[in-house]
Design a protein around this motif. Structure first.
Motif, PDB file in Angstrom:
ATOM      1  N   PHE A   2      24.486  42.424  51.221  1.00 23.09           N
ATOM      2  CA  PHE A   2      23.428  41.871  50.375  1.00 23.09           C
ATOM      3  C   PHE A   2      23.195  42.676  49.105  1.00 23.09           C
ATOM      4  O   PHE A   2      22.276  42.390  48.337  1.00 23.09           O
ATOM      5  CB  PHE A   2      22.136  41.736  51.186  1.00 23.09           C
ATOM      6  N   LEU A   3      24.033  43.691  48.885  1.00 24.47           N
ATOM      7  CA  LEU A   3      24.002  44.434  47.623  1.00 24.47           C
ATOM      8  C   LEU A   3      25.085  43.944  46.658  1.00 24.47           C
ATOM      9  O   LEU A   3      25.163  44.412  45.535  1.00 24.47           O
ATOM     10  CB  LEU A   3      24.190  45.934  47.900  1.00 24.47           C
ATOM     11  N   VAL A   4      25.904  43.000  47.124  1.00 23.19           N
ATOM     12  CA  VAL A   4      26.942  42.424  46.267  1.00 23.19           C
ATOM     13  C   VAL A   4      26.292  41.380  45.365  1.00 23.19           C
ATOM     14  O   VAL A   4      25.644  40.453  45.860  1.00 23.19           O
ATOM     15  CB  VAL A   4      28.049  41.766  47.122  1.00 23.19           C
ATOM     16  N   PRO A   5      26.456  41.492  44.035  1.00 23.28           N
ATOM     17  CA  PRO A   5      25.779  40.563  43.108  1.00 23.28           C
ATOM     18  C   PRO A   5      26.092  39.097  43.377  1.00 23.28           C
ATOM     19  O   PRO A   5      25.211  38.237  43.237  1.00 23.28           O
ATOM     20  CB  PRO A   5      26.308  41.010  41.739  1.00 23.28           C
ATOM     21  N   GLU A   6      27.329  38.796  43.751  1.00 21.86           N
ATOM     22  CA  GLU A   6      27.717  37.396  43.974  1.00 21.86           C
ATOM     23  C   GLU A   6      27.015  36.784  45.184  1.00 21.86           C
ATOM     24  O   GLU A   6      26.977  35.562  45.340  1.00 21.86           O
ATOM     25  CB  GLU A   6      29.233  37.282  44.168  1.00 21.86           C
ATOM     26  N   ILE A   7      26.491  37.621  46.087  1.00 19.54           N
ATOM     27  CA  ILE A   7      25.796  37.114  47.277  1.00 19.54           C
ATOM     28  C   ILE A   7      24.297  37.231  47.123  1.00 19.54           C
ATOM     29  O   ILE A   7      23.562  36.267  47.260  1.00 19.54           O
ATOM     30  CB  ILE A   7      26.266  37.863  48.548  1.00 19.54           C
ATOM     31  N   GLY A   8      23.801  38.424  46.845  1.00 21.50           N
ATOM     32  CA  GLY A   8      22.371  38.616  46.642  1.00 21.50           C
ATOM     33  C   GLY A   8      21.596  38.618  47.942  1.00 21.50           C
ATOM     34  O   GLY A   8      21.904  39.364  48.873  1.00 21.50           O
ATOM     35  N   THR A   9      20.603  37.753  48.038  1.00 19.41           N
ATOM     36  CA  THR A   9      19.694  37.737  49.187  1.00 19.41           C
ATOM     37  C   THR A   9      20.243  36.864  50.316  1.00 19.41           C
ATOM     38  O   THR A   9      21.163  36.070  50.114  1.00 19.41           O
ATOM     39  CB  THR A   9      18.323  37.176  48.769  1.00 19.41           C
TER      40      THR A   9
ATOM     41  N   ALA B 276      35.572  43.035  54.142  1.00 17.46           N
ATOM     42  CA  ALA B 276      35.131  44.412  53.897  1.00 17.46           C
ATOM     43  C   ALA B 276      35.627  44.932  52.564  1.00 17.46           C
ATOM     44  O   ALA B 276      34.889  45.602  51.819  1.00 17.46           O
ATOM     45  CB  ALA B 276      35.622  45.313  55.027  1.00 17.46           C
ATOM     46  N   VAL B 277      36.888  44.631  52.223  1.00 17.19           N
ATOM     47  CA  VAL B 277      37.438  45.049  50.929  1.00 17.19           C
ATOM     48  C   VAL B 277      36.682  44.359  49.800  1.00 17.19           C
ATOM     49  O   VAL B 277      36.394  44.968  48.757  1.00 17.19           O
ATOM     50  CB  VAL B 277      38.945  44.727  50.863  1.00 17.19           C
ATOM     51  N   ALA B 278      36.325  43.088  50.001  1.00 14.75           N
ATOM     52  CA  ALA B 278      35.632  42.338  48.961  1.00 14.75           C
ATOM     53  C   ALA B 278      34.250  42.904  48.660  1.00 14.75           C
ATOM     54  O   ALA B 278      33.813  42.933  47.509  1.00 14.75           O
ATOM     55  CB  ALA B 278      35.514  40.871  49.357  1.00 14.75           C
ATOM     56  N   ILE B 279      33.545  43.381  49.688  1.00 13.29           N
ATOM     57  CA  ILE B 279      32.179  43.853  49.458  1.00 13.29           C
ATOM     58  C   ILE B 279      32.094  45.348  49.179  1.00 13.29           C
ATOM     59  O   ILE B 279      31.117  45.816  48.589  1.00 13.29           O
ATOM     60  CB  ILE B 279      31.248  43.511  50.646  1.00 13.29           C
ATOM     61  N   ALA B 280      33.100  46.117  49.581  1.00 17.57           N
ATOM     62  CA  ALA B 280      32.987  47.576  49.435  1.00 17.57           C
ATOM     63  C   ALA B 280      34.267  48.233  48.937  1.00 17.57           C
ATOM     64  O   ALA B 280      34.368  49.462  48.971  1.00 17.57           O
ATOM     65  CB  ALA B 280      32.567  48.200  50.759  1.00 17.57           C
ATOM     66  N   GLY B 281      35.258  47.469  48.494  1.00 15.06           N
ATOM     67  CA  GLY B 281      36.477  48.045  47.931  1.00 15.06           C
ATOM     68  C   GLY B 281      37.230  48.901  48.928  1.00 15.06           C
ATOM     69  O   GLY B 281      37.293  48.586  50.119  1.00 15.06           O
ATOM     70  N   LYS B 282      37.764  50.016  48.457  1.00 15.27           N
ATOM     71  CA  LYS B 282      38.528  50.904  49.331  1.00 15.27           C
ATOM     72  C   LYS B 282      37.665  51.516  50.428  1.00 15.27           C
ATOM     73  O   LYS B 282      38.145  51.781  51.529  1.00 15.27           O
ATOM     74  CB  LYS B 282      39.200  52.007  48.503  1.00 15.27           C
ATOM     75  N   GLY B 283      36.382  51.734  50.110  1.00 14.85           N
ATOM     76  CA  GLY B 283      35.470  52.251  51.136  1.00 14.85           C
ATOM     77  C   GLY B 283      35.340  51.286  52.298  1.00 14.85           C
ATOM     78  O   GLY B 283      35.286  51.690  53.459  1.00 14.85           O
TER      79      GLY B 283
END
Length: 602
Positions: free
Chosen positions: A226-233, A356-363
């Motif tokens: 929910f911290l990803v701009p494309e998703i939001g709330t 997981a890669v989409a929302i947090a990249g390599k982390g």
């Protein structure tokens, strides 16, 4: 292979560049695996010096002197059932079916884990010195029944490990570029090391650590989505998923929506899943080993807490991460952009890694590799202990050396640990090259794991099941299930192949036949040739190398109990009988409440 796959067109041959280098995969699988093994081996040594927990004694190695408390038991139950497929598979069905998929995945696991508390406490009551389920079967049904259950349990363990390794190695390979066969063979190495040295107590301790790490990472994903701009709330995600159901409607769902429980595909999966999981729990001697290892007062609360707590993981994580994939796959964040996930990628369990890669990249990639590694190693440790106990107690001690001493049993347990580690990797490799993936095993495994459910429950809870009924019903049940499974695939799709046998309907029909036909066979044969088994007969045979069971009244006196004579131990058992029966009543009530709550009231 799975019907109701997404109808999106994707080039299954398109290559997605792994977000992590190969070195990252090898570091996590080898370095962290060896580090955990070394830490557990050191802890084992410390416990031997400070608490007198000598793993050169069979009772300690296989049952931890039956003194494990509620907390470790609950974490071990969660960890033992927290397969890599719990995360990968629940996200897979969430992506295919929407919100109903992860719910049925979770509801297909927790009721039977809680129900196992009833079986566990019944075993404590009736066979307090047992090490494995198979010892109970042998005492009641003799050599023929014993051999049948050895085969049933080994099939269960083998298909369970294959299911775990196929999903885990595919996910690690996709995220790091590590060769999938290298991952398959290296994942069990650390497990074999610490299990070899520390026995079942080491698995309890690593289960606690693995569950803690997975909990932290699951919480991270839940917040990060929910911290990803494309998703939001959450409301924004709801709107995106509602729109996705209009653009790419799900076949079999009401109005094609991802946000409905009215999903034919998810319901059929739920039927397969709950039956298959009953088989995986009840026919897994590892679950019995952990019940035997728990102190009498810890069995029921440990399994109840573990079963209820487990529900949240596949339900919540599967829903959040599958919806994250659906929300982001049309954006540049998603690894497969501009195409959607292909059916092959979905069936290989790659929804969670790519989300997981989409929302947090390599982390995110590192987190999924860690989750997968922790999940697969903790569950493999349970399977390794399970199979090694069968080899040591039920094959070697029973048929090759009835006078086996501690050192003999430990040696063959060690042989079993190493041998099964190698075999499981080799078997999973063979399945991989046979084009078998996570999706196929997830759907068909119930056909092989279910035939022993009812006969095993009757063995522990129903004294009238006859020897002939117990021996014949699982064999006939497995033959019926396999026949229905393969026959349905041929009748519905015109051929028997990996593709057709992985379809939903043949797997549903085969699993239902495998699960319920043994009940019919057992009851009919028992009516024709009834029995009236005396539960006290279980306690006539000395099973423990040294009587090490612990009194409910005082679990801290394990060292004294280890030195009890058999007669003293039986007297202690008689004193604890009322308390054990009370725990049995509590277990029965909770089992019914969990089933009604998750399957009926919901």
């Amino acid at each position: 292979m799975l019907p109701s796959r997404r109808n999106g067109v994707g080039d299954s041959g398109s290559f997605v560049e792994p977000p992590l280098p190969q070195a990252a995969g090898y570091v996590i699988v080898i370095v962290i695996g060896f580090l955990i093994a070394l830490i557990m081996m050191a802890i084992t040594r410390v416990l031997k010096k400070t608490a007198g927990e000598d793993n050169n004694k069979t009772e300690m190695f296989m049952t931890a002197n039956r003194t494990v408390g509620t907390g470790l038991t609950a974490s071990a139950v969660i960890s033992s059932w927290l397969w890599s497929t719990a995360m990968l598979g629940s996200t897979l069905v969430g992506y295919n079916f929407g919100v109903a998929g992860p719910f049925w995945f979770a509801a297909g696991c927790s009721p039977m884990i809680v129900f196992f508390s009833l079986l566990g406490i019944a075993c404590k009551l009736r066979v307090p010195e047992a090490h494995t389920l198979l010892e109970i079967v042998r005492i009641r049904y003799g050599t023929q029944g014993h051999v049948v259950w050895i085969v049933l349990c080994l099939i269960n363990n083998i298909i369970a490990v294959a299911n775990m390794l196929l999903g885990a190695s595919a996910a690690i390979s996709a995220l790091t570029g590590m060769h999938i066969i290298a991952a398959t063979f290296l994942l069990p190495v650390g497990v074999v090391l610490y299990t070899f040295v520390g026995g079942i107590k080491a698995t309890f301790l690593t289960d606690y650590f693995h569950t803690f790490v997975i909990t932290i990472l699951v919480c991270f994903f839940t917040i990060k989505v929910f911290l990803v701009p494309e998703i939001g709330t959450p409301q924004d995600m709801f709107d995106i998923i509602a729109k996705a159901g209009q653009i790419h409607p799900v076949d079999g769902n009401r109005d094609g929506s991802y946000l409905t429980m009215t999903s034919k595909g998810a319901l059929l999966f739920g039927i397969i899943h709950i039956l298959a999981n009953f088989g995986l729990v009840i026919m897994d001697t590892g679950f019995f080993a952990k019940a035997f290892s728990a102190a009498p007062h810890a069995v029921v609360p440990g399994y109840i807490v573990g079963g209820i707590a487990y529900f949240a993981i596949p339900w919540c994580l599967g829903t959040i991460m599958s919806f994250a994939a659906l929300s982001l796959e049309d954006t540049e964040r998603f690894p497969t952009f501009p195409r959607r996930l292909s059916p092959t990628e979905v069936s290989n369990g790659l929804v969670l890694p790519y989300a997981a890669v989409a929302i947090a990249g390599k982390g995110g990639a590192v987190a999924v590799v860690l989750i997968t590694f922790m999940a697969v190693t903790s569950t493999i440790s349970a399977q390794v202990i399970s199979v090694s106990s069968i080899i040591s107690f039920d094959i070697y001690r029973q048929y090759f050396n009835k006078a086996a001493k501690d050192s003999d049993a430990i040696r063959w347990t060690h042989i079993g640990v190493v041998a099964f580690g190698i075999f499981s990797a080799a078997f999973s490799t063979a399945l991989h090259y046979g084009n078998v993936d996570l999706g196929w095993t997830l759907y068909m495994l119930g056909v092989l794991t279910c035939p022993g459910i009812v006969p095993t429950v009757f063995t522990i809870l129903w004294k009238r099941q006859s020897k002939l009924a117990a021996i014949s019903s699982p064999i006939l049940g497995m033959a019926t299930g396999i026949g229905v499974w393969l026959g349905s695939a041929a009748a519905l799709y015109g051929e028997i192949s990996v593709a057709t046998t992985g379809q939903t309907l043949p797997c549903v029909y085969g699993t239902v036949a495998s699960a319920f036909s043994p009940a019919l066979y057992s009851v009919v044969v028992t009516v024709i040739r009834p029995d009236n088994f005396d539960w006290a007969s279980f306690r006539n045979e000395r099973l423990a190398f040294t009587a090490s069971s612990t009194s409910v009244a005082d679990v801290s006196e394990s060292d004294k109990n280890e030195k009890k004579t058999h007669d003293e131990y039986i007297q202690s058992y008689a004193a604890d009988k009322a308390k054990l029966k009370r725990w049995g009543t509590i277990a029965a009530v909770w089992s019914l409440a969990t089933f009604l709550g998750h399957w009926v009231l919901w």
